[in-house]
Every structure is written in structure tokens, then in C-alpha cells.
Design a protein around this motif. Sequence first.
Motif, PDB file in Angstrom:
ATOM      1  N   LYS A 175       0.633  -1.174   0.029  1.00  0.00           N
ATOM      2  CA  LYS A 175       0.102   0.125   0.071  1.00  0.00           C
ATOM      3  C   LYS A 175       0.759   1.293   0.025  1.00  0.00           C
ATOM      4  CE  LYS A 175      -4.214   1.833   2.392  1.00  0.00           C
ATOM      5  NZ  LYS A 175      -5.026   1.798   3.448  1.00  0.00           N
ATOM      6  N   ASP A 176       2.131   1.146   0.538  1.00  0.00           N
ATOM      7  CA  ASP A 176       2.817   2.423   1.024  1.00  0.00           C
ATOM      8  C   ASP A 176       4.264   2.370  -0.053  1.00  0.00           C
ATOM      9  OD1 ASP A 176       4.301   0.499   2.070  1.00  0.00           O
ATOM     10  OD2 ASP A 176       4.340   1.206   3.997  1.00  0.00           O
ATOM     11  N   GLY A 177       4.108   1.212  -1.044  1.00  0.00           N
ATOM     12  CA  GLY A 177       5.211   1.166  -2.019  1.00  0.00           C
ATOM     13  C   GLY A 177       6.605   0.581  -1.288  1.00  0.00           C
ATOM     14  N   ILE A 178       6.482   0.397   0.041  1.00  0.00           N
ATOM     15  CA  ILE A 178       7.857  -0.209   0.683  1.00  0.00           C
ATOM     16  C   ILE A 178       7.857  -1.810   0.493  1.00  0.00           C
ATOM     17  CG2 ILE A 178       9.134  -0.716   2.905  1.00  0.00           C
ATOM     18  CD1 ILE A 178       8.144   2.167   3.750  1.00  0.00           C
ATOM     19  N   PRO A 179       9.008  -2.252  -0.294  1.00  0.00           N
ATOM     20  CA  PRO A 179       8.657  -3.789  -0.296  1.00  0.00           C
ATOM     21  C   PRO A 179       8.558  -4.372   0.876  1.00  0.00           C
ATOM     22  CG  PRO A 179      10.560  -2.413  -1.658  1.00  0.00           C
ATOM     23  CD  PRO A 179      10.080  -1.670  -0.882  1.00  0.00           C
ATOM     24  N   GLN A 180       7.830  -5.711   0.791  1.00  0.00           N
ATOM     25  CA  GLN A 180       7.566  -6.257   2.161  1.00  0.00           C
ATOM     26  C   GLN A 180       8.480  -7.539   2.226  1.00  0.00           C
ATOM     27  OE1 GLN A 180       2.966  -6.516   2.012  1.00  0.00           O
ATOM     28  NE2 GLN A 180       3.554  -6.153  -0.099  1.00  0.00           N
ATOM     29  N   ARG A 181       8.160  -8.078   3.001  1.00  0.00           N
ATOM     30  CA  ARG A 181       8.955  -9.730   3.466  1.00  0.00           C
ATOM     31  C   ARG A 181       8.501 -10.533   2.421  1.00  0.00           C
ATOM     32  NH1 ARG A 181       9.413 -12.592   9.149  1.00  0.00           N
ATOM     33  NH2 ARG A 181      10.767 -14.119   8.637  1.00  0.00           N
ATOM     34  N   PRO A 182       9.250 -11.256   1.829  1.00  0.00           N
ATOM     35  CA  PRO A 182       8.910 -12.210   0.440  1.00  0.00           C
ATOM     36  C   PRO A 182       8.140 -13.344   1.072  1.00  0.00           C
ATOM     37  CG  PRO A 182      11.074 -12.534   0.757  1.00  0.00           C
ATOM     38  CD  PRO A 182      10.807 -11.187   1.608  1.00  0.00           C
ATOM     39  N   LEU A 205      12.016  -5.199   4.955  1.00  0.00           N
ATOM     40  CA  LEU A 205      11.556  -6.337   4.521  1.00  0.00           C
ATOM     41  C   LEU A 205      10.929  -7.251   5.639  1.00  0.00           C
ATOM     42  CD1 LEU A 205      14.140  -7.400   1.870  1.00  0.00           C
ATOM     43  CD2 LEU A 205      12.295  -6.026   1.687  1.00  0.00           C
ATOM     44  N   THR A 206      10.127  -6.496   6.481  1.00  0.00           N
ATOM     45  CA  THR A 206       9.838  -7.192   7.665  1.00  0.00           C
ATOM     46  C   THR A 206       8.185  -7.267   7.556  1.00  0.00           C
ATOM     47  OG1 THR A 206       9.321  -5.212   9.042  1.00  0.00           O
ATOM     48  CG2 THR A 206      11.582  -6.167   9.164  1.00  0.00           C
ATOM     49  N   ASP A 207       7.414  -8.113   8.737  1.00  0.00           N
ATOM     50  CA  ASP A 207       6.116  -8.224   8.754  1.00  0.00           C
ATOM     51  C   ASP A 207       5.450  -6.768   8.974  1.00  0.00           C
ATOM     52  OD1 ASP A 207       6.167 -10.930   7.937  1.00  0.00           O
ATOM     53  OD2 ASP A 207       6.533 -11.434   9.982  1.00  0.00           O
ATOM     54  N   GLY A 208       6.185  -5.900   9.588  1.00  0.00           N
ATOM     55  CA  GLY A 208       5.522  -4.552   9.916  1.00  0.00           C
ATOM     56  C   GLY A 208       5.196  -3.735   8.861  1.00  0.00           C
ATOM     57  N   ASN A 209       5.480  -4.073   7.454  1.00  0.00           N
ATOM     58  CA  ASN A 209       4.985  -3.248   6.536  1.00  0.00           C
ATOM     59  C   ASN A 209       3.690  -3.874   6.029  1.00  0.00           C
ATOM     60  OD1 ASN A 209       7.478  -1.972   6.190  1.00  0.00           O
ATOM     61  ND2 ASN A 209       8.553  -3.700   5.362  1.00  0.00           N
ATOM     62  N   LYS A 210       2.559  -3.120   6.339  1.00  0.00           N
ATOM     63  CA  LYS A 210       1.219  -3.586   6.119  1.00  0.00           C
ATOM     64  C   LYS A 210       0.696  -3.106   4.670  1.00  0.00           C
ATOM     65  CE  LYS A 210       0.655  -4.710  10.490  1.00  0.00           C
ATOM     66  NZ  LYS A 210       0.466  -6.108  10.696  1.00  0.00           N
ATOM     67  N   THR A 211      -0.035  -3.878   4.037  1.00  0.00           N
ATOM     68  CA  THR A 211      -0.475  -3.834   2.773  1.00  0.00           C
ATOM     69  C   THR A 211      -2.240  -3.783   3.144  1.00  0.00           C
ATOM     70  OG1 THR A 211      -1.164  -6.212   2.475  1.00  0.00           O
ATOM     71  CG2 THR A 211       1.098  -5.239   1.940  1.00  0.00           C
ATOM     72  N   GLU A 212      -2.930  -3.461   1.914  1.00  0.00           N
ATOM     73  CA  GLU A 212      -4.264  -3.399   2.190  1.00  0.00           C
ATOM     74  C   GLU A 212      -4.856  -4.623   2.649  1.00  0.00           C
ATOM     75  OE1 GLU A 212      -4.188  -3.731  -2.416  1.00  0.00           O
ATOM     76  OE2 GLU A 212      -2.906  -4.007  -0.905  1.00  0.00           O
ATOM     77  N   ASP A 213      -4.163  -5.822   2.462  1.00  0.00           N
ATOM     78  CA  ASP A 213      -4.743  -6.870   2.986  1.00  0.00           C
ATOM     79  C   ASP A 213      -4.361  -7.194   4.565  1.00  0.00           C
ATOM     80  OD1 ASP A 213      -5.852  -7.694   0.549  1.00  0.00           O
ATOM     81  OD2 ASP A 213      -3.908  -8.300   0.010  1.00  0.00           O
ATOM     82  N   GLY A 214      -3.647  -6.240   5.201  1.00  0.00           N
ATOM     83  CA  GLY A 214      -3.309  -6.210   6.465  1.00  0.00           C
ATOM     84  C   GLY A 214      -2.161  -7.379   6.649  1.00  0.00           C
ATOM     85  N   GLN A 215      -1.328  -7.796   5.645  1.00  0.00           N
ATOM     86  CA  GLN A 215      -0.293  -8.586   5.614  1.00  0.00           C
ATOM     87  C   GLN A 215       0.923  -8.072   5.598  1.00  0.00           C
ATOM     88  OE1 GLN A 215      -1.112 -11.372   2.265  1.00  0.00           O
ATOM     89  NE2 GLN A 215      -3.111 -12.222   3.260  1.00  0.00           N
TER      90      GLN A 215
END
Length: 215
Positions: free
Chosen positions: A118-125, A205-215
Motif C-alpha cells: 500500500k505504501d510502496g515499501i517492499p515487504q517480506r517475501p 523487509l519485515t512483517d511490519g510493512n502493512k498492505t491493504e490486506d493487512g499482511q
Amino acid sequence: MSVFYAIAKFVTNLLIHILYKMRYEGVENIPEGGGYMVCSNHRTNMDPLFIAQKLKTQLFFMAKQELFQNKFVSLIIRGLGAFPVERGKGDSSAIDFAVDTLKSGRVLAMFPEGTRSKDGIPQRPKSGAALVAMQTRADILPVGISFDLPLRFRSVVTIKYGELIRFDSLGVQANVPREMKAVSKRIMGEIVELVELPKDNRPLLTDGNKTEDGQ
């Protein structure tokens, strides 16, 4: 490449260049043939269209099951190379299709994050892309998608194709969780280097980067 796909690619290319200011870098890194994976960060539902424009062969990609509920939409996106996956359920049939796609010499796109940022910051794969790569020994083309928020009419969208990651360079010894995690990190790390973000945000790249799915 099917006739439908070729026509659709031409039309969507016109569309995205009307909607946005498209900028492509690293096009020389795109392999000539097929049988490789394209792995990218995930920003919008338009991502497969953004990535596919500079590829000479047809691109196949996973799309969430919900998009296939409408028969007309399903017909269109299947023609564009999409195949359904049930997210969060370990969809083995989607993985099998992805593996068969690569083994047949076609090009497969996967988003290691598994969902849009959602914020454009890459998430944990997640492990899906690494699993497919390890089962097929396919080379991987990393891609970074960048744009400033909010994405609007005539926004600048930058697509960077990185250097091909040769599967042999990953040093995989066995298909075990530890190796899969290492492959996932390597793929996502290469993608992050292509994403235009402030340096302070690159390691996130951690679980703290939330998306619209809350993941």
C-alpha cells in the motif's frame, strides 16, 4: 504469442502511455528466449501490464481467484496470460501450472511479496517464487516498479529490469526450508535494489510493512 495477446498488448501499451509517463530502464537485460521467471515488487493490478510491454514473448502470471468470478473478465485476463490462485491456501494447482509454464519454455511473472504494498515499501517475501524457481531451476529477471503516491493521471512510472539471476549462482543444494528462505531473500534483495526508495527504507523487509490486506 497468441493473436489475442498481441492485440491486447498493443492496446494496453497505448493505454498505459496515455494514463502515465512510462520510463523503462535496463531493457537490455531482458533475455531473448523464454523459460525464465520475472520477479517484481507489487504496487498495482496494472503491474503485469507494465512489466510485459518490453518483453518479446507472452507473459504468464498468477492473479487472485476473485478476478475470475466474472466470466467476461475471466475470458479477457486468461487471454492476457493470467491464471488463478487462491491466496493464503497453499494452492498447489497454481504452483503446478507455474512450474509447467516454465518447463514449456514460456515466461512466468511472480510477485514474491504475494500481495500489493500500500505504501510502496517492499515487504517480506513469501516462499512461492522461490519454490517455483527451485523446482524448475529457472533463471530470474528481477524488476523494480516505482512511482510516487498517489498514482494519478500522468504520474511517472519507472520500470527497471535488473541483471538476470542465474539459478546456478544461487548455490542451492537441496529443496529445504532454509534454502528456500535464502533464495527468497536473494530474489527480494535484488528487486529492492531496483526500487526507487530512500536508502533508509531499503532494509524494511519485515512483517511490519502493512498492505491493504493487512499482511
